[in-house]
Write an enzyme that holds these catalytic residues in place. Structure first.
Site, PDB file in Angstrom:
ATOM      1  CD  GLU A   1      -5.199  -5.867  -8.925  1.00  0.00           C
ATOM      2  OE1 GLU A   1      -5.623  -6.209  -7.797  1.00  0.00           O
ATOM      3  OE2 GLU A   1      -5.933  -5.752  -9.904  1.00  0.00           O
TER       4      GLU A   1
ATOM      5  CB  CYS B   1      -2.525  -9.908  -2.069  1.00  0.00           C
ATOM      6  SG  CYS B   1      -3.226 -10.900  -3.410  1.00  0.00           S
TER       7      CYS B   1
ATOM      8  CB  THR C   1       5.276   0.510  -2.955  1.00  0.00           C
ATOM      9  OG1 THR C   1       5.910  -0.117  -1.860  1.00  0.00           O
ATOM     10  CG2 THR C   1       6.283   0.776  -4.040  1.00  0.00           C
ATOM     11  N   GLY C   2       2.352   1.688  -3.338  1.00  0.00           N
ATOM     12  CA  GLY C   2       1.252   2.075  -4.235  1.00  0.00           C
ATOM     13  C   GLY C   2       0.961   3.566  -4.162  1.00  0.00           C
TER      14      GLY C   2
ATOM     15  CB  ILE D   1      -0.968  -0.088   1.205  1.00  0.00           C
ATOM     16  CG1 ILE D   1      -2.147   0.834   1.032  1.00  0.00           C
ATOM     17  CG2 ILE D   1      -0.301   0.142   2.512  1.00  0.00           C
ATOM     18  CD1 ILE D   1      -3.282   0.479   2.003  1.00  0.00           C
TER      19      ILE D   1
HETATM   20  N1  LIG Z   1      -3.712  -7.220  -4.877  1.00  0.00           N
HETATM   21  C1  LIG Z   1      -2.978  -8.164  -5.435  1.00  0.00           C
HETATM   22  O1  LIG Z   1      -3.391  -8.842  -6.362  1.00  0.00           O
HETATM   23  C2  LIG Z   1      -1.592  -8.441  -4.911  1.00  0.00           C
HETATM   24  C3  LIG Z   1      -0.889  -9.537  -5.411  1.00  0.00           C
HETATM   25  C4  LIG Z   1       0.376  -9.803  -4.919  1.00  0.00           C
HETATM   26  C5  LIG Z   1       0.939  -8.988  -3.941  1.00  0.00           C
HETATM   27  N2  LIG Z   1       0.244  -7.942  -3.478  1.00  0.00           N
HETATM   28  C6  LIG Z   1       0.811  -7.112  -2.409  1.00  0.00           C
HETATM   29  O2  LIG Z   1       2.208  -6.939  -2.595  1.00  0.00           O
HETATM   30  C7  LIG Z   1       2.843  -6.719  -1.336  1.00  0.00           C
HETATM   31  C8  LIG Z   1       4.075  -7.581  -1.218  1.00  0.00           C
HETATM   32  O3  LIG Z   1       4.939  -7.342  -2.268  1.00  0.00           O
HETATM   33  P1  LIG Z   1       6.268  -6.446  -2.143  1.00  0.00           P
HETATM   34  O4  LIG Z   1       6.790  -6.501  -0.737  1.00  0.00           O
HETATM   35  O5  LIG Z   1       7.141  -6.826  -3.267  1.00  0.00           O
HETATM   36  O6  LIG Z   1       5.687  -5.019  -2.384  1.00  0.00           O
HETATM   37  P2  LIG Z   1       6.491  -3.653  -2.569  1.00  0.00           P
HETATM   38  O7  LIG Z   1       5.462  -2.591  -2.621  1.00  0.00           O
HETATM   39  O8  LIG Z   1       7.583  -3.536  -1.590  1.00  0.00           O
HETATM   40  O9  LIG Z   1       7.203  -3.821  -3.988  1.00  0.00           O
HETATM   41  C9  LIG Z   1       6.466  -4.102  -5.150  1.00  0.00           C
HETATM   42  C10 LIG Z   1       7.258  -3.639  -6.342  1.00  0.00           C
HETATM   43  O10 LIG Z   1       7.354  -2.226  -6.291  1.00  0.00           O
HETATM   44  C11 LIG Z   1       8.696  -1.829  -6.531  1.00  0.00           C
HETATM   45  N3  LIG Z   1       8.922  -0.530  -5.905  1.00  0.00           N
HETATM   46  C12 LIG Z   1       9.448  -0.251  -4.692  1.00  0.00           C
HETATM   47  N4  LIG Z   1       9.518   1.091  -4.504  1.00  0.00           N
HETATM   48  C13 LIG Z   1       9.004   1.668  -5.610  1.00  0.00           C
HETATM   49  C14 LIG Z   1       8.775   3.013  -6.018  1.00  0.00           C
HETATM   50  N5  LIG Z   1       9.109   4.047  -5.234  1.00  0.00           N
HETATM   51  N6  LIG Z   1       8.208   3.240  -7.214  1.00  0.00           N
HETATM   52  C15 LIG Z   1       7.861   2.208  -8.018  1.00  0.00           C
HETATM   53  N7  LIG Z   1       8.061   0.910  -7.702  1.00  0.00           N
HETATM   54  C16 LIG Z   1       8.623   0.641  -6.502  1.00  0.00           C
HETATM   55  C17 LIG Z   1       9.510  -2.969  -5.966  1.00  0.00           C
HETATM   56  O11 LIG Z   1      10.805  -2.966  -6.494  1.00  0.00           O
HETATM   57  C18 LIG Z   1       8.677  -4.166  -6.421  1.00  0.00           C
HETATM   58  O12 LIG Z   1       8.987  -4.478  -7.761  1.00  0.00           O
HETATM   59  C19 LIG Z   1       1.796  -7.061  -0.297  1.00  0.00           C
HETATM   60  O13 LIG Z   1       1.273  -5.884   0.239  1.00  0.00           O
HETATM   61  C20 LIG Z   1       0.738  -7.812  -1.092  1.00  0.00           C
HETATM   62  O14 LIG Z   1      -0.550  -7.758  -0.538  1.00  0.00           O
HETATM   63  C21 LIG Z   1      -1.000  -7.639  -3.934  1.00  0.00           C
HETATM   64  C1  LIG Z   2      -3.485 -12.550  -6.515  1.00  0.00           C
HETATM   65  N1  LIG Z   2      -2.870 -13.741  -5.924  1.00  0.00           N
HETATM   66  C2  LIG Z   2      -3.845 -14.386  -5.044  1.00  0.00           C
HETATM   67  C3  LIG Z   2      -2.505 -14.676  -6.984  1.00  0.00           C
HETATM   68  C4  LIG Z   2      -1.653 -13.430  -5.250  1.00  0.00           C
HETATM   69  C5  LIG Z   2      -1.729 -12.518  -4.145  1.00  0.00           C
HETATM   70  O1  LIG Z   2      -0.744 -12.299  -3.459  1.00  0.00           O
END
Ligand SMILES: NC(=O)c1ccc[n+]([C@@H]2O[C@H](COP(=O)([O-])OP(=O)(O)OC[C@H]3O[C@@H](n4cnc5c(N)ncnc54)[C@H](O)[C@@H]3O)[C@@H](O)[C@H]2O)c1
Ligand SMILES: C[N+](C)(C)CC=O
Length: 489
Positions: free
Chosen positions: A250, A284, A232-233, A230
């Site tokens: 996502e 997620c 990073t989003g 969230i």
């Molecule tokens: N909703 C979904 O379908 C879904 C699916 C899988 C994972 N997730 C979520 O992902 C998270 C776990 O993944 P994570 O730890 O890799 O997430 P993260 O937000 O740390 O990183 C995700 C990606 O963003 C990149 N990133 C980091 N800083 C950035 C910036 N300033 N600008 C642009 N990109 C940047 C990272 O290098 C990585 O490639 C959990 O919160 C999980 O719920 C959601």
């Molecule tokens: C979207 N899903 C369920 C495949 C991966 C979530 O982290």
């Protein structure tokens, strides 16, 4: 060890700086690869290549049927190399090989699905209210797409972005998580082998701060699709406002799993285990919040604790392993810290909450499956995504209370309801503010159905027809078939 490179404009390249990153296996911390570590310059090069390929290349004018065939060809190649891809995914993430193989089958299906869907939308003729005119609505590719993926389902999340983007005629730059790039690199080789033209699909490797941030900020990028956390989003959304590019986010979830006392008890227990402990809770949509009706609460908890004692942690390559390690030491510390937070908040630790003692687990980032009872929505461990094997259990008495508790969250990704009363299930389902609701099940997702979140769990949808539409712009084309001077001026 050969360095794995980036793919830009049809060429495999090292980082302009010469820097590399070491990739390790989270099961034993052994080095599994050296990969190029790109920075802003490499990212700019990839953006320019994708821009050129979109603006000057043939890809967007290639008949959708032909694009679809290429996307389907990628599906075939993924099928062919499924075992190799699955092994790479297990090495990189620690997840079990069985999970990785299932992921690869899903991934091939996603490419097949979008390959088939590519030519199915021929636009729409509108009945124009203006005499002597024709009106139609067509969908066109958005343009250059930046795509950023997380480490927990590295190739699956990439597939949900790459397949529809290509099918719709866009060009793209994919940036996998810097921790788990291996399967995305391999699939880029398959995209090249399938014959996708140079510059259409580009791969950039490196940290989010240097590469992902730039994709989100660049004025030459038309759409940014991000899957991740969230915070990073939020950065991605802010950066994307630079040119008001389209965004698809996502994000995380803290997903309620509601069990009524008329549910099929053993199945609900079994699936509650799977909901939270699958992939060590690094999902997620993990069912990290269990809401159990008061009348069966104690019996349900006892059954869960008994089952949890038997979970076999270990090497993802061994058949007996049910759950692998967490992704990194940093992530394990974060999960561990949530145990301390939970205890300080007054939750009762029923089982787990620490690193396992087994000698064979000491080199990996393992954490014991953990259950807290006496949890309330005021607690951080109930509200925040721990993204680890931590289950919080809340009690409820009535249907209304279950709905109110389940919705008391900033997240709205997914949830489930367990009951034999289908009318009750449908009432609850219609009240839950979530992108996916499962009735008497937990976790299913597939190419044909949209995936995404309400509230802070994201913006937009992946998969299904909506997942293709995200990668299109809508154009209204109006034609005057008998133009006349207006004589207004
Ligand atoms: N909703 C979904 O379908 C879904 C699916 C899988 C994972 N997730 C979520 O992902 C998270 C776990 O993944 P994570 O730890 O890799 O997430 P993260 O937000 O740390 O990183 C995700 C990606 O963003 C990149 N990133 C980091 N800083 C950035 C910036 N300033 N600008 C642009 N990109 C940047 C990272 O290098 C990585 O490639 C959990 O919160 C999980 O719920 C959601
Ligand atoms: C979207 N899903 C369920 C495949 C991966 C979530 O982290």
């Amino acid at each position: 060890m050969n360095q794995k490179q980036m793919f830009i404009n049809g060429q495999w390249l090292s980082a302009e700086s010469g820097q590399t990153r070491t990739i390790i296996n989270p099961f034993n911390q052994q080095v599994i690869a050296e990969v190029a570590e790109g920075n802003e310059k490499d990212t700019q090069y990839a953006i320019d290549a994708a821009r050129q390929a979109f603006d000057k290349g043939d890809w967007r004018h290639t008949p959708a049927l032909e694009r679809g065939k290429l996307v389907s060809k990628i599906a075939e190649l993924i099928e062919r190399d499924k075992q190799e891809l699955a092994e790479l995914e297990t090495l990189d993430t620690g997840k079990t090989l069985t999970e990785s193989i299932a992921d690869m089958e899903d991934i091939a299906e996603v490419f097949r699905y979008y390959g088939g869907l590519a030519d199915k939308d021929g636009g729409e003729v509108i009945e124009s209210p203006i005499p002597d005119s024709r009106s139609k609505v067509v969908r066109e590719p958005v343009g250059v797409c930046g795509q950023i993926t997380p480490w927990n389902y590295p190739l699956l999340q990439a597939a949900w972005k790459i397949a529809p983007a290509l099918a719709a005629g866009n060009t793209l730059i994919i940036k996998p998580s810097e921790i788990t790039p291996l399967t995305t690199i391999k699939v880029t080789e398959l995209i090249e082998e399938a014959g996708v033209p140079a510059g259409v699909a580009n791969l950039i490797l490196g940290s989010g701060a240097k590469t992902g941030q730039m994709l989100a900020e660049s004025h030459l990028v038309d759409l940014i699709s991000f899957t991740g956390g969230i915070e990073t989003g939020r950065k991605v959304m802010t950066a994307a406002s630079s040119n008001f590019k389209k965004i698809a986010l996502e994000l995380g979830g803290k997903n309620p799993n509601i069990v009524f006392d008329d549910a099929e008890f053993d199945t609900a227990v079994d699936q509650a285990m799977n909901a939270i402990f699958f992939h060590s809770g690094q999902v997620c949509s993990a069912g990290a919040r269990l809401l159990v009706q008061e009348t069966i609460h104690d019996e349900f908890v006892a059954a869960l604790v008994e089952r949890t004692k038997q979970i076999k942690l270990g090497n993802g390559f061994e058949d007996t392993t049910q759950s692998g390690p967490l992704i990194s030491e940093e992530h394990r510390e974060k999960v561990e810290n949530y145990v301390t937070i939970g205890i300080n908040e007054g939750a009762e630790l029923e089982i787990g909450g620490k690193r396992p003692k087994g000698a064979d687990l000491q080199q990996g980032f393992f954490f014991e499956p953990t259950i807290f009872t006496n949890c309330h929505t005021s607690m951080r461990i109930v509200q925040e995504e721990t993204f680890g094997p931590i289950l919080t259990i809340e009690r409820f008495e009535t249907e209304e209370q279950a709905i109110q508790l389940a919705n008391d969250s900033k997240y709205g990704l997914a949830g489930a309801v367990w009951t034999k009363d289908i009318r009750k299930a449908e009432r609850v389902s219609s009240e839950l503010r979530m992108g996916t609701v499962w009735i008497n099940d937990f976790h299913p997702y597939f190419a044909q159905a949209p995936w995404g979140g309400y509230k802070s769990s994201g913006i937009g949808r992946e998969l299904g027809k909506l997942g293709l539409e995200e990668y299109t712009e809508v154009k209204h084309v109006f034609e005057n078939t008998n133009p006349q001077p207006l004589q207004w001026f």
